[in-house]
Design a protein around this motif. Structure first.
Motif, mmCIF file in Angstrom:
data_model
loop_
_atom_site.group_PDB
_atom_site.id
_atom_site.type_symbol
_atom_site.label_atom_id
_atom_site.label_comp_id
_atom_site.label_asym_id
_atom_site.label_seq_id
_atom_site.Cartn_x
_atom_site.Cartn_y
_atom_site.Cartn_z
ATOM 1 N N ARG A 55 0.803 -1.186 0.219
ATOM 2 C CA ARG A 55 -0.072 -0.196 -0.007
ATOM 3 C C ARG A 55 0.931 1.225 0.008
ATOM 4 N NH1 ARG A 55 -4.513 2.004 -1.107
ATOM 5 N NH2 ARG A 55 -5.448 0.386 -0.272
ATOM 6 N N ASP B 261 -5.785 1.865 -8.135
ATOM 7 C CA ASP B 261 -5.733 3.474 -7.555
ATOM 8 C C ASP B 261 -7.185 3.403 -6.719
ATOM 9 O OD1 ASP B 261 -6.171 6.046 -7.025
ATOM 10 O OD2 ASP B 261 -5.919 6.657 -8.767
ATOM 11 N N ARG C 53 1.018 5.588 0.113
ATOM 12 C CA ARG C 53 0.443 6.678 0.116
ATOM 13 C C ARG C 53 1.328 7.683 0.027
ATOM 14 N NH1 ARG C 53 -3.194 6.268 5.691
ATOM 15 N NH2 ARG C 53 -4.478 4.547 4.979
ATOM 16 N N GLY D 90 -7.831 5.252 -3.553
ATOM 17 C CA GLY D 90 -8.060 6.298 -2.717
ATOM 18 C C GLY D 90 -8.226 6.105 -1.336
ATOM 19 N N ASP D 91 -7.582 4.646 -0.891
ATOM 20 C CA ASP D 91 -7.380 4.169 0.249
ATOM 21 C C ASP D 91 -8.903 3.294 0.497
ATOM 22 O OD1 ASP D 91 -5.907 3.207 2.379
ATOM 23 O OD2 ASP D 91 -6.341 5.057 3.485
ATOM 24 N N HIS E 17 -2.730 7.347 -4.116
ATOM 25 C CA HIS E 17 -3.032 5.935 -3.166
ATOM 26 C C HIS E 17 -3.102 4.753 -4.149
ATOM 27 C CE1 HIS E 17 -4.609 8.610 0.306
ATOM 28 N NE2 HIS E 17 -4.768 9.398 -0.691
ATOM 29 N N TYR E 18 -2.008 4.394 -3.963
ATOM 30 C CA TYR E 18 -1.946 2.892 -4.844
ATOM 31 C C TYR E 18 -1.829 1.544 -4.071
ATOM 32 C CZ TYR E 18 -1.307 5.791 -9.181
ATOM 33 O OH TYR E 18 -1.511 6.689 -10.090
#
Length: 208
Positions: free
Chosen positions: A64, A132, A66, A134-135, A75-76
């Motif tokens: 993860r 992707d 950020r 965005g968490d 956010h990947y």
């Protein structure tokens, strides 16, 4: 780029590409029934597991990320730590060369799906798969980087494809020559792009 440990399973990368990295255990990857319908075409190919679960390696785990690059917040979720490193290097090259030479909007159908999700051997290219989200692991946009040249011992030019949102982008560290024909402008990179696209029947749709 410098990598330092923050705490167990969490690392900080400093430099032009700044990122906070966290190891994601395979058990934390959601099952397909938790995914949104708009991305079903991608995930259905990997059911019943998360696309990163079936090839999970403890020695090269899902990461993860950020981070930020070029004033963008990222956010990947990467399929592996080595994939993250490849993307970090491409970002570094991008900051120097900034050479996206083509953007083709081809849509989600046909060969695009195969290029986004299909198997590509290590002899052909280095593949970086990332989500992707965005968490939010239940609502994601898949993308793939296909590094077609620059990783073999005799290659000095990097050429890669970015596949996302129905688009295919062509990037290179090669400087454009003064020529009308696309292949003549990029004599080193063009054969690698074409080879990567040809097996998915996208060569004409992207380059012509």
């Amino acid at each position: 780029m410098a990598l330092r440990r923050v705490r167990e399973g969490v690392y900080q990368m400093d430099g032009d590409f700044s990122a906070l990295l966290r190891v994601v255990p395979v058990g934390d990857l959601p099952a397909p029934h938790n995914w949104t319908v708009r991305n079903y075409y991608y995930y259905a190919l990997h059911a019943p597991d998360h696309p990163f679960a079936w090839r999970y390696k403890k020695g090269d785990p899902v990461i993860r990320c950020r981070g930020s690059a070029d004033q963008r917040v990222l956010h990947y979720l990467y399929n592996s730590f080595s994939s993250f490193l490849c993307d970090a290097f491409l970002n570094a090259w991008h900051r120097v060369y900034r050479n996206r030479v083509l953007l083709a909007r081809i849509g989600y159908e046909g060969g695009y799906r195969s290029l986004l999700t299909g198997a590509i051997s290590e002899d052909e290219a280095i593949v970086v798969d990332r989500l992707d989200d965005g968490d939010d692991l239940s609502d994601v946009t898949p993308s793939r980087l296909v590094i077609a040249s620059g990783f073999r011992p005799d290659e000095t030019t990097a050429a890669w494809l970015v596949v996302r949102r129905g688009d295919v982008e062509l990037w290179t560290t090669e400087l454009s020559l003064a020529a009308r024909r696309f292949d003549a402008r990029f004599p080193v990179s063009a054969p690698h792009w074409r080879r990567a696209l040809r097996r998915f029947r996208l060569e004409n749709a992207v380059i012509g």
